[in-house]
Design a protein around this motif. Sequence first.
Motif, PDB file in Angstrom:
ATOM      1  N   LEU A  37     -26.222  19.590 -12.586  1.00 28.50           N
ATOM      2  CA  LEU A  37     -25.679  20.872 -13.054  1.00 28.50           C
ATOM      3  C   LEU A  37     -26.052  21.994 -12.094  1.00 28.50           C
ATOM      4  O   LEU A  37     -25.204  22.816 -11.717  1.00 28.50           O
ATOM      5  N   ALA A  38     -27.325  22.029 -11.675  1.00 30.78           N
ATOM      6  CA  ALA A  38     -27.741  23.064 -10.719  1.00 30.78           C
ATOM      7  C   ALA A  38     -26.957  22.935  -9.417  1.00 30.78           C
ATOM      8  O   ALA A  38     -26.467  23.927  -8.863  1.00 30.78           O
ATOM      9  N   ARG A  39     -26.814  21.698  -8.942  1.00 31.02           N
ATOM     10  CA  ARG A  39     -26.087  21.462  -7.687  1.00 31.02           C
ATOM     11  C   ARG A  39     -24.623  21.898  -7.782  1.00 31.02           C
ATOM     12  O   ARG A  39     -24.076  22.494  -6.851  1.00 31.02           O
ATOM     13  N   ALA A  40     -23.985  21.570  -8.897  1.00 27.65           N
ATOM     14  CA  ALA A  40     -22.570  21.930  -9.050  1.00 27.65           C
ATOM     15  C   ALA A  40     -22.402  23.442  -9.056  1.00 27.65           C
ATOM     16  O   ALA A  40     -21.498  23.984  -8.404  1.00 27.65           O
ATOM     17  N   ILE A  41     -23.291  24.127  -9.782  1.00 21.67           N
ATOM     18  CA  ILE A  41     -23.175  25.591  -9.840  1.00 21.67           C
ATOM     19  C   ILE A  41     -23.406  26.197  -8.456  1.00 21.67           C
ATOM     20  O   ILE A  41     -22.666  27.085  -8.016  1.00 21.67           O
ATOM     21  N   LEU A  42     -24.435  25.695  -7.757  1.00 24.73           N
ATOM     22  CA  LEU A  42     -24.752  26.257  -6.436  1.00 24.73           C
ATOM     23  C   LEU A  42     -23.679  25.945  -5.401  1.00 24.73           C
ATOM     24  O   LEU A  42     -23.591  26.603  -4.371  1.00 24.73           O
ATOM     25  N   ALA A  43     -22.859  24.928  -5.672  1.00 20.26           N
ATOM     26  CA  ALA A  43     -21.769  24.589  -4.745  1.00 20.26           C
ATOM     27  C   ALA A  43     -20.557  25.488  -4.967  1.00 20.26           C
ATOM     28  O   ALA A  43     -19.582  25.401  -4.213  1.00 20.26           O
ATOM     29  N   GLY A  44     -20.604  26.322  -5.999  1.00 23.07           N
ATOM     30  CA  GLY A  44     -19.430  27.138  -6.312  1.00 23.07           C
ATOM     31  C   GLY A  44     -19.661  28.619  -6.082  1.00 23.07           C
ATOM     32  O   GLY A  44     -20.790  29.107  -6.144  1.00 23.07           O
ATOM     33  N   ALA A  45     -18.600  29.331  -5.779  1.00 24.48           N
ATOM     34  CA  ALA A  45     -18.571  30.800  -5.703  1.00 24.48           C
ATOM     35  C   ALA A  45     -19.615  31.340  -4.730  1.00 24.48           C
ATOM     36  O   ALA A  45     -19.983  30.677  -3.755  1.00 24.48           O
ATOM     37  N   SER A  46     -20.071  32.586  -4.965  1.00 27.27           N
ATOM     38  CA  SER A  46     -21.038  33.252  -4.085  1.00 27.27           C
ATOM     39  C   SER A  46     -22.198  33.730  -4.942  1.00 27.27           C
ATOM     40  O   SER A  46     -22.117  33.718  -6.177  1.00 27.27           O
ATOM     41  N   TYR A  87     -23.906  15.582  -7.032  1.00 28.50           N
ATOM     42  CA  TYR A  87     -22.648  16.333  -7.023  1.00 28.50           C
ATOM     43  C   TYR A  87     -22.236  16.532  -5.577  1.00 28.50           C
ATOM     44  O   TYR A  87     -22.998  17.073  -4.776  1.00 28.50           O
ATOM     45  N   ARG A  88     -21.062  16.039  -5.234  1.00 32.76           N
ATOM     46  CA  ARG A  88     -20.568  16.272  -3.866  1.00 32.76           C
ATOM     47  C   ARG A  88     -19.198  16.903  -3.926  1.00 32.76           C
ATOM     48  O   ARG A  88     -18.336  16.492  -4.704  1.00 32.76           O
ATOM     49  N   LYS A  89     -19.011  17.877  -3.051  1.00 35.95           N
ATOM     50  CA  LYS A  89     -17.794  18.688  -3.077  1.00 35.95           C
ATOM     51  C   LYS A  89     -17.239  18.800  -1.668  1.00 35.95           C
ATOM     52  O   LYS A  89     -17.989  19.064  -0.728  1.00 35.95           O
ATOM     53  N   ILE A  90     -15.947  18.603  -1.529  1.00 32.95           N
ATOM     54  CA  ILE A  90     -15.284  18.816  -0.237  1.00 32.95           C
ATOM     55  C   ILE A  90     -14.420  20.058  -0.374  1.00 32.95           C
ATOM     56  O   ILE A  90     -13.661  20.202  -1.346  1.00 32.95           O
ATOM     57  N   ARG A  91     -14.543  20.958   0.584  1.00 34.78           N
ATOM     58  CA  ARG A  91     -13.768  22.202   0.527  1.00 34.78           C
ATOM     59  C   ARG A  91     -13.343  22.600   1.931  1.00 34.78           C
ATOM     60  O   ARG A  91     -13.819  22.024   2.909  1.00 34.78           O
ATOM     61  N   ASP A  92     -12.481  23.609   2.011  1.00 36.45           N
ATOM     62  CA  ASP A  92     -11.899  23.972   3.297  1.00 36.45           C
ATOM     63  C   ASP A  92     -12.871  24.715   4.217  1.00 36.45           C
ATOM     64  O   ASP A  92     -12.656  24.789   5.415  1.00 36.45           O
ATOM     65  N   ALA A 130     -13.086  23.630  -4.771  1.00 33.40           N
ATOM     66  CA  ALA A 130     -13.098  22.230  -4.362  1.00 33.40           C
ATOM     67  C   ALA A 130     -11.691  21.755  -4.049  1.00 33.40           C
ATOM     68  O   ALA A 130     -10.745  22.039  -4.775  1.00 33.40           O
ATOM     69  N   LEU A 131     -11.562  21.027  -2.933  1.00 34.71           N
ATOM     70  CA  LEU A 131     -10.372  20.200  -2.758  1.00 34.71           C
ATOM     71  C   LEU A 131     -10.562  18.992  -3.669  1.00 34.71           C
ATOM     72  O   LEU A 131      -9.695  18.643  -4.463  1.00 34.71           O
ATOM     73  N   VAL A 132     -11.726  18.387  -3.526  1.00 31.80           N
ATOM     74  CA  VAL A 132     -12.115  17.250  -4.358  1.00 31.80           C
ATOM     75  C   VAL A 132     -13.622  17.334  -4.575  1.00 31.80           C
ATOM     76  O   VAL A 132     -14.357  17.670  -3.641  1.00 31.80           O
ATOM     77  N   SER A 133     -14.075  17.055  -5.786  1.00 32.18           N
ATOM     78  CA  SER A 133     -15.517  16.923  -6.007  1.00 32.18           C
ATOM     79  C   SER A 133     -15.774  15.745  -6.931  1.00 32.18           C
ATOM     80  O   SER A 133     -14.902  15.359  -7.720  1.00 32.18           O
ATOM     81  N   VAL A 134     -16.963  15.181  -6.790  1.00 32.69           N
ATOM     82  CA  VAL A 134     -17.366  14.057  -7.646  1.00 32.69           C
ATOM     83  C   VAL A 134     -18.758  14.341  -8.200  1.00 32.69           C
ATOM     84  O   VAL A 134     -19.668  14.700  -7.449  1.00 32.69           O
ATOM     85  N   LEU A 185     -19.049   9.438 -14.554  1.00 30.44           N
ATOM     86  CA  LEU A 185     -18.406  10.049 -13.388  1.00 30.44           C
ATOM     87  C   LEU A 185     -17.457  11.150 -13.860  1.00 30.44           C
ATOM     88  O   LEU A 185     -16.795  11.010 -14.888  1.00 30.44           O
ATOM     89  N   ALA A 186     -17.403  12.229 -13.113  1.00 29.44           N
ATOM     90  CA  ALA A 186     -16.390  13.255 -13.384  1.00 29.44           C
ATOM     91  C   ALA A 186     -15.903  13.789 -12.044  1.00 29.44           C
ATOM     92  O   ALA A 186     -16.628  13.753 -11.045  1.00 29.44           O
ATOM     93  N   PHE A 187     -14.669  14.268 -12.043  1.00 29.39           N
ATOM     94  CA  PHE A 187     -14.005  14.642 -10.787  1.00 29.39           C
ATOM     95  C   PHE A 187     -13.432  16.047 -10.892  1.00 29.39           C
ATOM     96  O   PHE A 187     -12.812  16.401 -11.905  1.00 29.39           O
ATOM     97  N   GLY A 188     -13.634  16.827  -9.842  1.00 33.54           N
ATOM     98  CA  GLY A 188     -13.106  18.190  -9.798  1.00 33.54           C
ATOM     99  C   GLY A 188     -12.040  18.329  -8.735  1.00 33.54           C
ATOM    100  O   GLY A 188     -11.970  17.531  -7.792  1.00 33.54           O
ATOM    101  N   GLY A 189     -11.191  19.340  -8.888  1.00 35.60           N
ATOM    102  CA  GLY A 189     -10.166  19.641  -7.885  1.00 35.60           C
ATOM    103  C   GLY A 189      -8.947  18.748  -7.956  1.00 35.60           C
ATOM    104  O   GLY A 189      -7.981  18.957  -7.222  1.00 35.60           O
ATOM    105  N   VAL A 190      -8.991  17.727  -8.823  1.00 36.69           N
ATOM    106  CA  VAL A 190      -7.908  16.740  -8.836  1.00 36.69           C
ATOM    107  C   VAL A 190      -7.060  16.761 -10.111  1.00 36.69           C
ATOM    108  O   VAL A 190      -6.033  16.088 -10.174  1.00 36.69           O
ATOM    109  N   ALA A 191      -7.486  17.526 -11.119  1.00 35.16           N
ATOM    110  CA  ALA A 191      -6.809  17.439 -12.419  1.00 35.16           C
ATOM    111  C   ALA A 191      -6.849  18.779 -13.150  1.00 35.16           C
ATOM    112  O   ALA A 191      -7.621  19.666 -12.786  1.00 35.16           O
TER     113      ALA A 191
END
Lengths: 325, 178
Positions: free
Chosen positions: A90-99, A227-232, A239-243, A259-265
Amino acid sequence: MRPFDYRRAGDVAQATAAAGDATAAYIAGGTNIIDLMKLEVSTPARLVDISRLPLHRITQTQDGGLRIGAMVSNSAVAADMAVRQRYPLLARAILAGASGQIRNKATVGGNLLQRTRCAWFQDISAACNKREPGAGCAAKDGPNRMNAILGVSGHCIAAHPSDMAVALRALDAQIEVTAADGATRLVAMDDFYRLPGDAPHLETCLAEGDLVTSVILPPPTAETQIYRKIRDRASYAFALVSVAAALRMQDGRIAAVRLAFGGVAPRPWNDPAVEQLLIGQPPSKDLFVHAGEALVAPAIGHGGNDFKITMVQRLLAAVLREASE
Amino acid sequence: MRLILTVNGADHAVDLDPRTTLLDALRHDLDLTGTKKGCDHGQCGACTVLVNGQRINACLALAVMHDGDEITTVEGLGEVDHLSPLQSAFLTHDGFQCGFCTPGQLVSATAMLTELHDGWASHVTENLTETLTAQPTSRAEIAERMSGNLCRCACYPGIVAAIEEVVVRSRADREAAE
């Protein structure tokens, strides 16, 4: 921005009473709705300020989980030591987002309820069934690099933008909702979001006046959380795609996996069949390839986002390899 | 709506349309034009201010929601003959060219130092649970933590170097005091 009536709610009952019709909207951190109001994508006649409601605490639950108040900022969740130690996903996902600025203002409740960043949804001159039911979907033929490949319909291919919600899905969180009549209910992450179908303007199970008051995390069950996230770009991009993966190994086999996926649905994506296929198996490249193929079997690309079908399989394999090492 | 905006320690009674963003209230109603309007959509960070010590985008905040909050703008960081350590370091390291993003960079970096001191992790922090104050702060950490502030002149090397100097110096000062 269209004119609106502003009211600050002193307690939950005042909030739900003030927001009980279709022309009202809640505002907490405001980082998404203020932007949408500037764009006139969102035009509430009444704005109910819930930012000062007493929902700012993170507390232990009796069963060893955590209750996170809906008004806790994204920053505060990621900085909380109990979250960092027991729910690093959860901490990783939040820190991977926004500013840093956005995370300070954005709340947990607001993050769940943020709207898609589909370019066509945010452009009021474009056709969008989510913004204006029956208008059509410009994204299907237009540039759609950021759009969804799973759970889409002929009416809408918008992707849900949240990182946090993807982590919450993998952690089996529940959402506590208080209705206008004061009744409180718990909604599983699985049941919280709707798929677009023929009514993409309906995004969640919430009724008018319903207020998200807390997010409840069950005790963590997996030692390995990733949590891994691919972005531009390297930071501050959706996220383009995250897992998100929460995985437990036992005797060289995958004993449990979420498992949960972001950016794809249109919502944090999850596929129980993919999890079932992994459970009880020793980790191998073939297994991970097989899981990825099962995941994308129902995927539909619209040109600009076709690459996500390959990308999500590769990212899943990389995450599973790391998690099962 | 009538409300009190407390900015850089001074109370200002204002009467605002609820639509007024905190950014527009600061610039138009209080004449504090140091805070800049870049994109007005939360993407560039030029409007960064502190609210109760935390950095936010003033363009994504309604002024009426900040009645009574403690707001700090770039005007509250230092004076011309009493620059804040970050302001001096930006001069030393040439942390700007046109200067438009600089107020936002300075305010954002000021809060970022507090976040570091409080042990907040970032996306590039390897260990989430170690005390971060004990770890060296890499340029990658600074860049990640400052990613909400864009600079179209691309003065990032100078900006990062300026912040790094202040991080290292304030850590040394703290250790000397202990």
